[in-house]
Design a protein around this motif. Structure first.
Motif, PDB file in Angstrom:
ATOM      1  N   LEU A  58     -15.542 -11.680  35.680  1.00  0.00           N
ATOM      2  CA  LEU A  58     -15.876 -12.296  36.964  1.00  0.00           C
ATOM      3  C   LEU A  58     -17.318 -11.912  37.276  1.00  0.00           C
ATOM      4  O   LEU A  58     -17.678 -10.735  37.168  1.00  0.00           O
ATOM      5  CB  LEU A  58     -14.933 -11.713  38.033  1.00  0.00           C
ATOM      6  N   GLY A  59     -18.150 -12.872  37.646  1.00  0.00           N
ATOM      7  CA  GLY A  59     -19.525 -12.485  37.929  1.00  0.00           C
ATOM      8  C   GLY A  59     -20.392 -13.623  38.403  1.00  0.00           C
ATOM      9  O   GLY A  59     -19.894 -14.691  38.756  1.00  0.00           O
ATOM     10  N   ASP A  60     -21.712 -13.358  38.384  1.00  0.00           N
ATOM     11  CA  ASP A  60     -22.664 -14.393  38.770  1.00  0.00           C
ATOM     12  C   ASP A  60     -23.061 -15.185  37.521  1.00  0.00           C
ATOM     13  O   ASP A  60     -22.566 -14.919  36.416  1.00  0.00           O
ATOM     14  CB  ASP A  60     -23.868 -13.783  39.502  1.00  0.00           C
ATOM     15  N   SER A  61     -23.954 -16.131  37.694  1.00  0.00           N
ATOM     16  CA  SER A  61     -24.296 -17.042  36.589  1.00  0.00           C
ATOM     17  C   SER A  61     -24.846 -16.301  35.367  1.00  0.00           C
ATOM     18  O   SER A  61     -24.502 -16.650  34.234  1.00  0.00           O
ATOM     19  CB  SER A  61     -25.354 -18.045  37.059  1.00  0.00           C
ATOM     20  N   LEU A  62     -25.685 -15.290  35.589  1.00  0.00           N
ATOM     21  CA  LEU A  62     -26.271 -14.571  34.457  1.00  0.00           C
ATOM     22  C   LEU A  62     -25.196 -13.793  33.699  1.00  0.00           C
ATOM     23  O   LEU A  62     -25.091 -13.872  32.473  1.00  0.00           O
ATOM     24  CB  LEU A  62     -27.375 -13.615  34.931  1.00  0.00           C
ATOM     25  N   THR A 148     -31.915 -17.229  36.195  1.00  0.00           N
ATOM     26  CA  THR A 148     -30.911 -17.251  37.267  1.00  0.00           C
ATOM     27  C   THR A 148     -31.542 -16.513  38.452  1.00  0.00           C
ATOM     28  O   THR A 148     -32.656 -15.983  38.334  1.00  0.00           O
ATOM     29  CB  THR A 148     -29.596 -16.541  36.864  1.00  0.00           C
ATOM     30  N   SER A 149     -30.810 -16.426  39.548  1.00  0.00           N
ATOM     31  CA  SER A 149     -31.392 -15.721  40.696  1.00  0.00           C
ATOM     32  C   SER A 149     -31.483 -14.216  40.418  1.00  0.00           C
ATOM     33  O   SER A 149     -32.213 -13.502  41.084  1.00  0.00           O
ATOM     34  CB  SER A 149     -30.578 -15.999  41.963  1.00  0.00           C
ATOM     35  N   SER A 150     -30.751 -13.721  39.405  1.00  0.00           N
ATOM     36  CA  SER A 150     -30.799 -12.291  39.060  1.00  0.00           C
ATOM     37  C   SER A 150     -32.064 -11.919  38.287  1.00  0.00           C
ATOM     38  O   SER A 150     -32.526 -10.785  38.370  1.00  0.00           O
ATOM     39  CB  SER A 150     -29.608 -11.901  38.178  1.00  0.00           C
ATOM     40  N   ASN A 151     -32.576 -12.839  37.478  1.00  0.00           N
ATOM     41  CA  ASN A 151     -33.682 -12.437  36.593  1.00  0.00           C
ATOM     42  C   ASN A 151     -34.966 -13.267  36.767  1.00  0.00           C
ATOM     43  O   ASN A 151     -35.920 -13.076  36.022  1.00  0.00           O
ATOM     44  CB  ASN A 151     -33.221 -12.497  35.130  1.00  0.00           C
ATOM     45  N   ALA A 152     -34.985 -14.170  37.751  1.00  0.00           N
ATOM     46  CA  ALA A 152     -36.141 -15.071  37.913  1.00  0.00           C
ATOM     47  C   ALA A 152     -37.448 -14.302  38.129  1.00  0.00           C
ATOM     48  O   ALA A 152     -38.475 -14.615  37.522  1.00  0.00           O
ATOM     49  CB  ALA A 152     -35.893 -16.019  39.087  1.00  0.00           C
ATOM     50  N   LEU A 153     -37.380 -13.261  38.950  1.00  0.00           N
ATOM     51  CA  LEU A 153     -38.573 -12.466  39.266  1.00  0.00           C
ATOM     52  C   LEU A 153     -39.148 -11.831  37.996  1.00  0.00           C
ATOM     53  O   LEU A 153     -40.359 -11.895  37.741  1.00  0.00           O
ATOM     54  CB  LEU A 153     -38.156 -11.376  40.265  1.00  0.00           C
ATOM     55  N   LYS A 154     -38.255 -11.246  37.215  1.00  0.00           N
ATOM     56  CA  LYS A 154     -38.653 -10.596  35.972  1.00  0.00           C
ATOM     57  C   LYS A 154     -39.295 -11.606  35.016  1.00  0.00           C
ATOM     58  O   LYS A 154     -40.313 -11.330  34.379  1.00  0.00           O
ATOM     59  CB  LYS A 154     -37.399  -9.987  35.323  1.00  0.00           C
ATOM     60  N   ILE A 155     -38.721 -12.791  34.940  1.00  0.00           N
ATOM     61  CA  ILE A 155     -39.234 -13.809  34.016  1.00  0.00           C
ATOM     62  C   ILE A 155     -40.619 -14.280  34.449  1.00  0.00           C
ATOM     63  O   ILE A 155     -41.543 -14.351  33.643  1.00  0.00           O
ATOM     64  CB  ILE A 155     -38.224 -14.978  33.903  1.00  0.00           C
ATOM     65  N   ILE A 216     -27.537 -10.558  55.120  1.00  0.00           N
ATOM     66  CA  ILE A 216     -27.889 -10.621  53.692  1.00  0.00           C
ATOM     67  C   ILE A 216     -27.737 -12.075  53.234  1.00  0.00           C
ATOM     68  O   ILE A 216     -26.834 -12.773  53.674  1.00  0.00           O
ATOM     69  CB  ILE A 216     -27.038  -9.649  52.839  1.00  0.00           C
ATOM     70  N   ALA A 217     -28.656 -12.522  52.362  1.00  0.00           N
ATOM     71  CA  ALA A 217     -28.680 -13.954  52.031  1.00  0.00           C
ATOM     72  C   ALA A 217     -29.010 -14.203  50.566  1.00  0.00           C
ATOM     73  O   ALA A 217     -29.744 -13.431  49.927  1.00  0.00           O
ATOM     74  CB  ALA A 217     -29.715 -14.670  52.904  1.00  0.00           C
ATOM     75  N   HIS A 218     -28.455 -15.288  50.060  1.00  0.00           N
ATOM     76  CA  HIS A 218     -28.778 -15.741  48.696  1.00  0.00           C
ATOM     77  C   HIS A 218     -30.077 -16.545  48.761  1.00  0.00           C
ATOM     78  O   HIS A 218     -30.267 -17.326  49.706  1.00  0.00           O
ATOM     79  CB  HIS A 218     -27.623 -16.609  48.167  1.00  0.00           C
ATOM     80  N   PRO A 219     -30.965 -16.385  47.759  1.00  0.00           N
ATOM     81  CA  PRO A 219     -32.270 -17.067  47.837  1.00  0.00           C
ATOM     82  C   PRO A 219     -32.230 -18.584  47.713  1.00  0.00           C
ATOM     83  O   PRO A 219     -33.278 -19.227  47.812  1.00  0.00           O
ATOM     84  CB  PRO A 219     -33.076 -16.440  46.685  1.00  0.00           C
ATOM     85  N   GLU A 220     -31.063 -19.175  47.503  1.00  0.00           N
ATOM     86  CA  GLU A 220     -30.970 -20.638  47.575  1.00  0.00           C
ATOM     87  C   GLU A 220     -30.974 -21.112  49.035  1.00  0.00           C
ATOM     88  O   GLU A 220     -31.038 -22.315  49.302  1.00  0.00           O
ATOM     89  CB  GLU A 220     -29.679 -21.141  46.900  1.00  0.00           C
ATOM     90  N   SER A 234     -29.324 -12.202  44.521  1.00  0.00           N
ATOM     91  CA  SER A 234     -28.337 -13.023  43.817  1.00  0.00           C
ATOM     92  C   SER A 234     -26.931 -12.600  44.261  1.00  0.00           C
ATOM     93  O   SER A 234     -26.760 -11.580  44.933  1.00  0.00           O
ATOM     94  CB  SER A 234     -28.469 -12.810  42.312  1.00  0.00           C
ATOM     95  N   THR A 235     -25.939 -13.345  43.856  1.00  0.00           N
ATOM     96  CA  THR A 235     -24.572 -13.047  44.265  1.00  0.00           C
ATOM     97  C   THR A 235     -24.196 -11.607  43.922  1.00  0.00           C
ATOM     98  O   THR A 235     -23.643 -10.880  44.754  1.00  0.00           O
ATOM     99  CB  THR A 235     -23.615 -14.036  43.557  1.00  0.00           C
ATOM    100  N   SER A 236     -24.503 -11.179  42.701  1.00  0.00           N
ATOM    101  CA  SER A 236     -24.118  -9.813  42.320  1.00  0.00           C
ATOM    102  C   SER A 236     -24.969  -8.773  43.051  1.00  0.00           C
ATOM    103  O   SER A 236     -24.481  -7.671  43.356  1.00  0.00           O
ATOM    104  CB  SER A 236     -24.155  -9.610  40.810  1.00  0.00           C
TER     105      SER A 236
END
Ligand code: 13P
Ligand code: SF4
Length: 330
Positions: A58-62, A148-155, A216-220, A234-236
């Protein structure tokens, strides 16, 4: 024709097998099918609680893309939406990937038609194309890397400072990332209906009633919601934040499904869904696509191994490298 044959004929129209299941104990039957068929169930946090509870992962998109990449199961059962199942198929072209309801789409993915996006990319020839995973396989194939919203910044931060970038399809996430990185990007004007549904007026009103609550909010979500938030992730990341933060009350601006996991992880904290503009029964934002999946459809898709995600060979090949590039970034 028997009931199954009729249901198979209608599959294209309705998106799932509509076969009677009276007397079936879904939890027991799904667990049995998992073993018999060496199947793995991957579920997103926005699924109904009972689907979340029966998932292997169970998790987020990444997280789900990572689990799909490394699975040795024979059948991947994706309790999520179509683009997630497609991603799992692209990573596992030789495995069977089934989705409980083939019509479980995504408004954000739909906001970026591939033909229009191809023209957009062609108009910006020297740009590196970063596409959020919430897009079709065709759009992925037109991209240099997926995020994904978890790794976009890093990318984004891994690219040279002078590299011109297209970010698609989510304009809200894109604007948020521009603020965070201080970099200009050319944005595709897409959005998620679920995360654009929040009402800033009602949110600020609610915050007044709960002065100790952190938003707290999701960046979408839209910029005015993100500006009001104490934490954006991100969700996680949101799930982690409610566990780590000292506050005892949170107003949560993302899809309602995550509240189930939050309640399981922090039994002593109060989690309040952020209000949306239109009144509905849950007074929260629910993704109608995610909610198309039910325990009955999950059981049926495992039993009959339908509906299955299939993609043409050229698309499977063309969309793999951008996803792999993302997964290589640790
Ligand atoms: P994440 O799972 O990456 O947080 O994305 C949220 C979402 O909208 C999934 O469709
Ligand atoms: Fe798509 Fe939004 Fe639903 Fe996620 S919540 S699947 S982005 S419509």
């Amino acid at each position: 024709m028997n009931t199954l044959e009729v249901a198979k004929e209608k599959l294209e129209d309705v998106g799932y097998l509509n076969v009677p299941t009276q007397g079936v104990n879904y939890v027991e039957a799904i667990k049995k099918l998992k073993k018999e068929k060496n199947a793995v169930i991957l579920a997103h946090y926005y699924q109904d609680p009972e689907i979340q509870d029966i998932a292997d992962y169970l998790g987020d998109s990444l997280y789900l893309a990572q689990r799909a990449e490394e699975t040795d199961a024979d059948m991947i059962v994706f309790a999520g939406v179509h683009f997630m199942g497609e991603t799992a198929k692209i990573l596992n072209p030789d495995k069977k990937v089934v989705l409980p309801d083939l019509h479980a789409g995504c408004s954000l993915s739909d906001s970026c038609p591939p033909q229009d996006f191809a023209q957009f990319v062609a108009q910006h020839p020297d740009h590196y194309v970063i596409s959020y995973i919430n897009c079709s396989a065709e759009v992925k194939a037109l991209s240099d890397i997926i995020c994904t919203s978890s790794n976009a910044l890093k990318i984004i931060n891994s690219l040279p400072k002078d590299q011109k970038i297209i970010f698609a399809p989510d304009k809200n996430l894109g604007s948020f990332l521009m603020k965070e990185t201080g970099r200009e990007m050319v944005l595709w004007e897409g959005a998620c209906l679920v995360h654009e549904a929040f009402s800033i007026e009602k949110l600020l009103e609610l915050a007044k009633e709960h002065p100790k609550a952190k938003i707290i909010a999701h960046p979408e979500s839209q910029a005015h919601i993100l500006k009001a938030a104490h934490f954006v992730g991100s969700t996680s990341a949101l799930l982690q934040f409610v566990q780590d933060d000292v506050s005892e009350e949170f107003i949560v601006a993302t899809e309602h499904g995550i509240i189930h996991q939050m309640n399981k992880k922090v039994t002593n904290k109060k989690l309040i869904p952020a209000p949306i503009q239109q009144d509905n029964t849950c007074a929260c934002s629910e993704c109608a696509f995610m909610k198309m999946n039910t325990m009955q459809k999950l059981y049926l898709c495992m039993q009959y191994e339908l509906p299955e995600i299939t993609l043409p060979e050229n698309l499977l090949k063309g969309s793999l490298a951008p996803i792999q590039r993302m997964l290589e970034i640790k």
